[in-house]
Design a protein around this motif. Structure first.
Motif, PDB file in Angstrom:
ATOM      1  N   HIS A   1       0.756  -1.211   0.024  1.00 33.63           N
ATOM      2  CA  HIS A   1       0.044  -0.177   0.139  1.00 33.63           C
ATOM      3  C   HIS A   1       0.963   1.490   0.000  1.00 33.63           C
ATOM      4  CE1 HIS A   1      -3.203  -2.599   0.932  1.00 33.63           C
ATOM      5  NE2 HIS A   1      -4.115  -1.641   0.790  1.00 33.63           N
ATOM      6  N   THR A   2       2.101   1.350   0.390  1.00 37.20           N
ATOM      7  CA  THR A   2       2.944   2.468   0.596  1.00 37.20           C
ATOM      8  C   THR A   2       4.106   2.372   0.012  1.00 37.20           C
ATOM      9  OG1 THR A   2       4.097   1.682   2.658  1.00 37.20           O
ATOM     10  CG2 THR A   2       1.913   2.641   3.037  1.00 37.20           C
ATOM     11  N   SER A   3       4.578   1.337  -0.299  1.00 32.88           N
ATOM     12  CA  SER A   3       5.988   1.393  -1.374  1.00 32.88           C
ATOM     13  C   SER A   3       6.002   1.473  -2.686  1.00 32.88           C
ATOM     14  CB  SER A   3       6.904  -0.046  -0.562  1.00 32.88           C
ATOM     15  OG  SER A   3       8.033  -0.073  -1.483  1.00 32.88           O
ATOM     16  N   THR A   4       6.836   2.122  -3.182  1.00 36.13           N
ATOM     17  CA  THR A   4       6.878   2.270  -4.605  1.00 36.13           C
ATOM     18  C   THR A   4       8.099   1.339  -5.295  1.00 36.13           C
ATOM     19  OG1 THR A   4       8.434   4.120  -4.649  1.00 36.13           O
ATOM     20  CG2 THR A   4       6.015   4.598  -4.752  1.00 36.13           C
ATOM     21  N   SER A   5       8.796   1.103  -4.126  1.00 38.05           N
ATOM     22  CA  SER A   5      10.158   0.258  -4.733  1.00 38.05           C
ATOM     23  C   SER A   5       9.806  -1.299  -4.950  1.00 38.05           C
ATOM     24  CB  SER A   5      11.155   0.149  -3.686  1.00 38.05           C
ATOM     25  OG  SER A   5      12.078  -0.859  -3.837  1.00 38.05           O
ATOM     26  N   ARG A   6      10.184  -1.886  -5.758  1.00 40.15           N
ATOM     27  CA  ARG A   6       9.838  -3.288  -6.448  1.00 40.15           C
ATOM     28  C   ARG A   6      10.380  -4.198  -5.317  1.00 40.15           C
ATOM     29  NH1 ARG A   6      14.373  -5.541  -8.008  1.00 40.15           N
ATOM     30  NH2 ARG A   6      15.867  -4.240  -9.068  1.00 40.15           N
ATOM     31  N   SER A   7      11.379  -3.885  -4.550  1.00 41.67           N
ATOM     32  CA  SER A   7      12.098  -4.827  -3.467  1.00 41.67           C
ATOM     33  C   SER A   7      11.199  -4.703  -2.160  1.00 41.67           C
ATOM     34  CB  SER A   7      13.366  -4.517  -3.269  1.00 41.67           C
ATOM     35  OG  SER A   7      13.634  -3.223  -2.732  1.00 41.67           O
TER      36      SER A   7
END
Length: 477
Positions: A454-460
């Motif tokens: 819901h919050t991260s934009t990083s693929r990791s």
């Protein structure tokens, strides 16, 4: 001492294993319907066909099952909530039984089409209902091993059709195959309903009785209270399709639909459904049905071993390895068929496409056949998980229908090589998709995964700690 502990452990969970094994006989039955085409189509297309068909009709025989499977989740959702998991599963097998009867007595292609449509409904209902039942009857400690039964029994059903079909007549195979769903129906009648469903219907006494049988102990009050709390939370926070379109769930939906498309576009449906026809074109020294049986055995063994690999290697690496393996495998097989069509002398190297297809099946089974289901269970909140699973099943079925129908048409018109190169191109494109979008969820708590989705934009997805998970999730929702 270790052996004795294992024996005691098995006795403790034996009723759960019994219920799971009996229940997954349904998966064996519906998967057998899918595997049936591999040994049967060559007979129907042959000179001494018991029911002469055209190549176009053969592609419909394969694809109609996939098409009607799309309706399965819709029917299952209504039955599961209204009548229970057990009744839904018992009803799911009835179209399959009717389908085998129609093949046994029918004498027209239209009857076969109707039979396949009925089998497809059972197929879709089984795949959308059985994971829920298994998840609700299993203890936490053995949920993983019980979950793998679903895939293992499905591969067993395909293997049985591959192994029996070449040696018996067209109608005889149908009468033998009807034993699979019939056995499930008779045995599953005696097994318990999910305690979760009974609690949702305020039948707490029956829920406690069923849980005691499943756990082989009378001390189930604590677990029963936890189940009751989970049921109440689910009833207070029911998910809808609209909930899937908020920020975090929309991202999760994109990922799972992409994986559903990849499962089909990598060529798995065509290889399984048309395996004997594919091997018929390859000069290996083995008969086509013998090569198909070997492939099915490899797939079954790989499926049985895959559960331990997923938790050790991780979801994302396995998906990448599996997708790359499928891309390389289908390209090499396509190259062989291209050389064959160009009348290049390929004598003596017929073993190459056979070996490559076997390796392809290993790559597919260890990753794409199993990991998407694990990811599906991890990246959605509980209140929309059932809706997401239904959409995933229907979408994957739609793509699978296209693959099953077009494979035969493209192979007949342009050559088998083109079908395999299309699979290779699709797999290659999806390597980028998996690398860019699919997160690694191995070893992470479910609440942390949801926060990161819901919050991260990083693929990791490494940013969030478990301590802040619940608070952040509430804010993002």
């Amino acid at each position: 001492m270790g052996v004795w502990d294992s024996v005691k452990d098995f006795r403790k969970y034996s009723n759960q294993y019994l219920a799971a094994f009996t229940g997954t006989l349904l998966m064996l039955s519906v998967a057998a319907s899918y595997g049936w085409t591999s040994p049967t189509l060559p007979k129907l297309l042959g000179d001494n066909s018991p029911l002469p068909i055209t190549a176009d009709e053969s592609s419909w025989i394969v694809s109609i099952l996939v098409l009607t499977s799309i309706a399965g989740p819709v029917a299952s959702a209504w039955l599961i909530d209204g009548f229970g998991r057990k009744i839904a599963l018992l009803i799911a097998v009835i179209p399959s039984i009717a389908g085998w009867i129609l093949i046994g007595v029918g004498d027209s292609v239209t009857v076969v089409f109707i039979s396949r449509a009925l089998s497809g409904i059972s197929y879709g209902m089984a795949y959308s209902s059985m994971p829920l039942y298994l998840g609700e009857i299993a203890s936490d400690r053995i949920r993983g091993s019980i979950g793998t039964l679903l895939t293992v029994m499905a591969k067993t059903g395909i293997l049985l059709e591959y192994a029996i079909g070449p040696y018996v007549g067209y109608r005889t195979l149908a009468w033998i195959s009807i034993a699979f769903p019939s056995t499930f129906f008779v045995l599953f009648l005696w097994l318990p309903e999910s305690p979760y469903y009974l609690l949702a219907k305020q039948r707490s006494e029956q829920a406690e009785k069923n849980l005691r049988w499943l756990r082989r102990t009378s001390d189930v009050q604590e677990e029963l209270k936890m189940m009751q709390a989970a049921v109440e939370r689910a009833q207070q926070n029911r998910g809808t399709f609209r909930d899937l379109l908020n920020r975090g769930n929309r991202r999760s939906l994109t990922i799972i639909l992409g994986l559903g498309a990849l499962q089909q576009l990598c060529g798995s449906q065509a290889v399984i459904a048309y395996s004997q026809q594919i091997f018929d074109q390859v000069d290996t020294g083995l008969k086509a049905h013998e090569s198909s049986i070997i492939m099915a055995v490899i797939q079954l063994v790989t499926a049985a071993l895959s559960s331990s690999i997923v938790d050790r290697v991780g979801r994302r690496p396995l998906l990448l390895i599996s997708t790359v393996g499928c891309a390389v495998g289908t390209f090499i097989v396509g190259l062989y068929f291209f050389l064959l069509q160009q009348e290049v002398d390929v004598d003596g190297i017929g073993w190459i496409p056979l070996a490559v297809i076997m390796v392809y099946i290993v790559f597919y089974t260890v990753g794409l056949a199993t990991v998407p289901f694990a990811v599906l269970g991890e990246i959605f909140p509980a209140n929309v998980k059932a809706v997401a699973a239904a959409i995933y099943t229907m979408f994957a079925g739609s793509v699978g229908f296209g693959v099953s129908k077009l494979y035969q048409l493209i192979s007949d018109e342009a050559g088998t090589y083109l079908s395999f190169w299309i699979f290779a191109a699709c797999s290659t494109a999806f390597v980028v998709f998996v690398f860019a979008l699919v997160p690694e969820t191995k070893g992470k708590p479910l609440d942390q995964i949801l926060v990161e989705m819901h919050t991260s934009t990083s693929r990791s997805l490494k940013c969030c700690s478990r301590s802040s998970a619940k608070a952040n999730l509430q804010q993002s929702a």
